[in-house]
Write an enzyme that holds these catalytic residues in place. Structure first.
Site, mmCIF file in Angstrom:
data_model
loop_
_atom_site.group_PDB
_atom_site.id
_atom_site.type_symbol
_atom_site.label_atom_id
_atom_site.label_comp_id
_atom_site.label_asym_id
_atom_site.label_seq_id
_atom_site.Cartn_x
_atom_site.Cartn_y
_atom_site.Cartn_z
ATOM 1 N N TRP A 12 -0.886 13.212 -4.424
ATOM 2 C CA TRP A 12 -0.777 13.671 -5.998
ATOM 3 C C TRP A 12 -1.622 12.887 -6.853
ATOM 4 O O TRP A 12 -2.200 13.477 -7.895
ATOM 5 C CB TRP A 12 0.613 13.911 -6.419
ATOM 6 N N LYS A 106 8.765 12.455 -8.889
ATOM 7 C CA LYS A 106 10.353 13.304 -9.247
ATOM 8 C C LYS A 106 11.207 12.527 -8.460
ATOM 9 O O LYS A 106 11.151 12.052 -7.125
ATOM 10 C CB LYS A 106 9.894 14.549 -8.538
ATOM 11 N N LYS A 189 15.513 19.739 -7.353
ATOM 12 C CA LYS A 189 14.980 20.823 -6.508
ATOM 13 C C LYS A 189 14.630 20.133 -5.087
ATOM 14 O O LYS A 189 14.664 21.183 -4.177
ATOM 15 C CB LYS A 189 13.873 21.441 -7.083
ATOM 16 N N ARG A 253 7.252 18.352 1.795
ATOM 17 C CA ARG A 253 7.703 17.340 2.708
ATOM 18 C C ARG A 253 9.055 17.607 2.931
ATOM 19 O O ARG A 253 9.751 17.167 3.912
ATOM 20 C CB ARG A 253 7.316 16.201 2.252
ATOM 21 N N VAL A 277 7.334 9.646 1.736
ATOM 22 C CA VAL A 277 8.804 9.624 1.396
ATOM 23 C C VAL A 277 9.415 10.915 1.124
ATOM 24 O O VAL A 277 8.791 11.751 0.387
ATOM 25 C CB VAL A 277 8.671 8.748 -0.122
HETATM 26 N N1 LIG Z 1 2.274 15.512 -3.304
HETATM 27 C C1 LIG Z 1 2.389 16.391 -4.287
HETATM 28 O O1 LIG Z 1 1.857 17.577 -4.227
HETATM 29 C C2 LIG Z 1 3.107 16.111 -5.474
HETATM 30 C C3 LIG Z 1 2.905 17.205 -6.647
HETATM 31 C C4 LIG Z 1 3.814 16.888 -7.720
HETATM 32 C C5 LIG Z 1 4.348 15.559 -7.924
HETATM 33 N N2 LIG Z 1 4.343 14.737 -6.638
HETATM 34 C C6 LIG Z 1 5.205 13.455 -6.890
HETATM 35 O O2 LIG Z 1 4.223 12.423 -6.964
HETATM 36 C C7 LIG Z 1 4.483 11.120 -6.446
HETATM 37 C C8 LIG Z 1 3.639 10.729 -5.515
HETATM 38 O O3 LIG Z 1 3.565 11.754 -4.556
HETATM 39 P P1 LIG Z 1 2.461 11.598 -3.326
HETATM 40 O O4 LIG Z 1 2.530 12.896 -2.692
HETATM 41 O O5 LIG Z 1 1.198 11.546 -3.969
HETATM 42 O O6 LIG Z 1 3.054 10.512 -2.335
HETATM 43 P P2 LIG Z 1 2.611 9.863 -1.125
HETATM 44 O O7 LIG Z 1 3.543 9.128 -0.634
HETATM 45 O O8 LIG Z 1 1.294 10.745 -0.927
HETATM 46 O O9 LIG Z 1 2.017 8.445 -2.084
HETATM 47 C C9 LIG Z 1 2.492 7.606 -2.870
HETATM 48 C C10 LIG Z 1 1.526 6.578 -2.963
HETATM 49 O O10 LIG Z 1 2.301 5.273 -3.579
HETATM 50 C C11 LIG Z 1 1.746 4.385 -3.184
HETATM 51 N N3 LIG Z 1 2.405 3.161 -2.836
HETATM 52 C C12 LIG Z 1 2.936 2.984 -1.499
HETATM 53 N N4 LIG Z 1 3.729 1.887 -1.420
HETATM 54 C C13 LIG Z 1 3.615 1.178 -2.607
HETATM 55 C C14 LIG Z 1 4.229 0.183 -3.227
HETATM 56 N N5 LIG Z 1 5.088 -0.692 -2.459
HETATM 57 N N6 LIG Z 1 4.207 0.035 -4.470
HETATM 58 C C15 LIG Z 1 3.466 0.805 -5.319
HETATM 59 N N7 LIG Z 1 2.715 1.870 -4.633
HETATM 60 C C16 LIG Z 1 3.123 2.112 -3.547
HETATM 61 C C17 LIG Z 1 0.428 4.567 -2.545
HETATM 62 O O11 LIG Z 1 -0.527 4.530 -3.224
HETATM 63 C C18 LIG Z 1 0.903 5.765 -1.935
HETATM 64 O O12 LIG Z 1 -0.381 6.451 -1.489
HETATM 65 C C19 LIG Z 1 6.098 11.568 -5.967
HETATM 66 O O13 LIG Z 1 7.126 11.150 -6.669
HETATM 67 C C20 LIG Z 1 6.113 13.195 -5.754
HETATM 68 O O14 LIG Z 1 7.353 13.628 -5.690
HETATM 69 C C21 LIG Z 1 3.659 15.088 -5.648
#
Ligand SMILES: NC(=O)c1ccc[n+]([C@@H]2O[C@H](COP(=O)([O-])OP(=O)(O)OC[C@H]3O[C@@H](n4cnc5c(N)ncnc54)[C@H](O)[C@@H]3O)[C@@H](O)[C@H]2O)c1
Length: 336
Positions: A12, A106, A189, A253, A277
């Site tokens: 994201w 989220k 959700k 996920r 996660v």
């Molecule tokens: N993936 C989606 O399509 C999407 C869409 C809307 C909202 N979100 C929300 O955005 C957030 C991130 O989602 P994502 O899909 O990018 O997750 P992800 O699991 O792909 O990435 C999370 C990122 O967190 C970082 N991270 C890992 N360990 C860490 C630590 N100890 N300290 C700080 N940063 C660390 C890393 O850069 C990692 O890539 C989530 O809360 C998710 O619910 C995701």
């Protein structure tokens, strides 16, 4: 054109960095993970979280958080929800007064029952914290597929500034003052999405899925209204919109983890298999606590908790839901 930074280089964070870059902003992406930074710098792609999407050279990648957040018009917090508090605390020394921070994670913190913007404001009291949320899978946004979402902020000025930074011909942004409503929909959700995956894994059909989404929405609405959220928000992009996409999309996920559990894997095995996660597992406990705190009936949330943490089988959970007392669908029904 503004200087902006995105903290978190997962799916994201990168998809949003691409939108900001497309709109002519100077974008810096920070990640705590050296391996992730190396991959992005050398291959210009996160082959694990967002395979097949190239990150242009014009987006700077760094592991230096102080320089990443220095003098930025907007800081986007896109780490997974369990790292929002620690990342906010880390940037505290570098944050200017009224710094605009956009939360996109989220979830609800289990111990404090705080939303993500509450946590950020707790760690960064002088910041101007807002939220961006909606039915927005990164895999689709990063491919330029039309997507709509909503930005919640305290002031209209901040909401419009963030809207202008992100909005373009494939990424349409609405604005709203209802930060709480936006965050509640986006968090709870994920719990219903776990249940959606479980239904699928067990082999139930479209009727069961439609029922789950509808009654799941009824639970989210009851809780949201009790907490002071606007019903229009719960019926909007970040509420019902996000619930629909999360319960039905192959990209979710939480749904994937639920499906694996429905097929017989344990919670731990399913979370390991998904490799990211699974935020619904954490939000499930928080949602149950919120329901108790606000005196709201959330039977689906309760059954998801029982399956996740009390070894209740999915068939028993379904039997409990189907065997509940007879009810009226609406509460203030007037009979002729
Ligand atoms: N993936 C989606 O399509 C999407 C869409 C809307 C909202 N979100 C929300 O955005 C957030 C991130 O989602 P994502 O899909 O990018 O997750 P992800 O699991 O792909 O990435 C999370 C990122 O967190 C970082 N991270 C890992 N360990 C860490 C630590 N100890 N300290 C700080 N940063 C660390 C890393 O850069 C990692 O890539 C989530 O809360 C998710 O619910 C995701």
């Amino acid at each position: 054109m503004s200087d902006v930074c995105v903290l978190g280089a997962g799916a994201w964070g990168l998809a949003l960095a691409l939108e900001l870059n497309k709109n002519g902003n100077n974008v810096t992406v920070w990640t705590k993970l050296e391996s992730e930074a190396e991959m992005l710098t050398n291959q210009r792609e996160n082959t694990i979280s967002l395979p097949g999407i190239k990150i242009p050279e014009s987006i700077e990648i760094t592991t230096d958080i102080a320089s990443a957040v220095h003098d930025k018009a907007i800081i986007v917090l896109a780490v997974a929800s369990k790292f929002i508090r620690s990342t906010s605390a880390t940037i505290r020394p570098y944050i200017k007064d009224k710094q605009i921070i956009v939360n996109v994670a989220k979830g609800i913190e289990e111990d404090t029952l705080m939303t993500m913007t509450d946590i950020i404001s707790d760690e960064l009291p002088t910041a101007d914290v807002c939220v961006l949320s909606g039915p927005t899978h990164a895999e689709e946004v990063s491919r330029g597929l039309p997507t709509l979402c909503v930005v919640g902020a305290k002031s209209k000025t901040t909401a419009e500034l963030v809207q202008n930074a992100f909005m373009n011909d494939t990424f349409r942004i609405y604005i709203s003052p209802d930060i709480l409503g936006i965050e509640l929909g986006g968090s709870i959700k994920n719990v219903i999405a776990l249940a959606a995956g479980m239904l699928d894994g067990v082999g139930f059909g479209d009727n069961s899925m439609a029922a789950l989404i509808t009654r799941g929405m009824a639970e989210i609405t009851r809780l949201g209204v009790a907490m002071g959220a606007k019903i229009e928000t719960l019926n909007g992009l970040s509420g019902v919109g996000d619930l629909i996409v999360t319960c039905q999309s192959q990209h979710s996920r939480n749904r994937r983890a639920g499906k694996l559990m429905g097929q017989g894997l344990t919670r731990e095995e399913a979370m390991a298999e998904v490799k990211q996660v699974v935020e619904g597992v954490y939000s499930a406990k928080a949602a149950k606590k919120l329901a108790t705190k606000y005196g709201v009936n959330m039977p689906i949330v309760n059954e998801v908790n029982a399956v996740l943490f009390e070894n209740k089988s999915m068939n028993e959970a379904i039997a409990s839901l189907m065997g509940r007392d007879r009810k009226s669908e609406i509460t203030d029904a007037e009979w002729r």
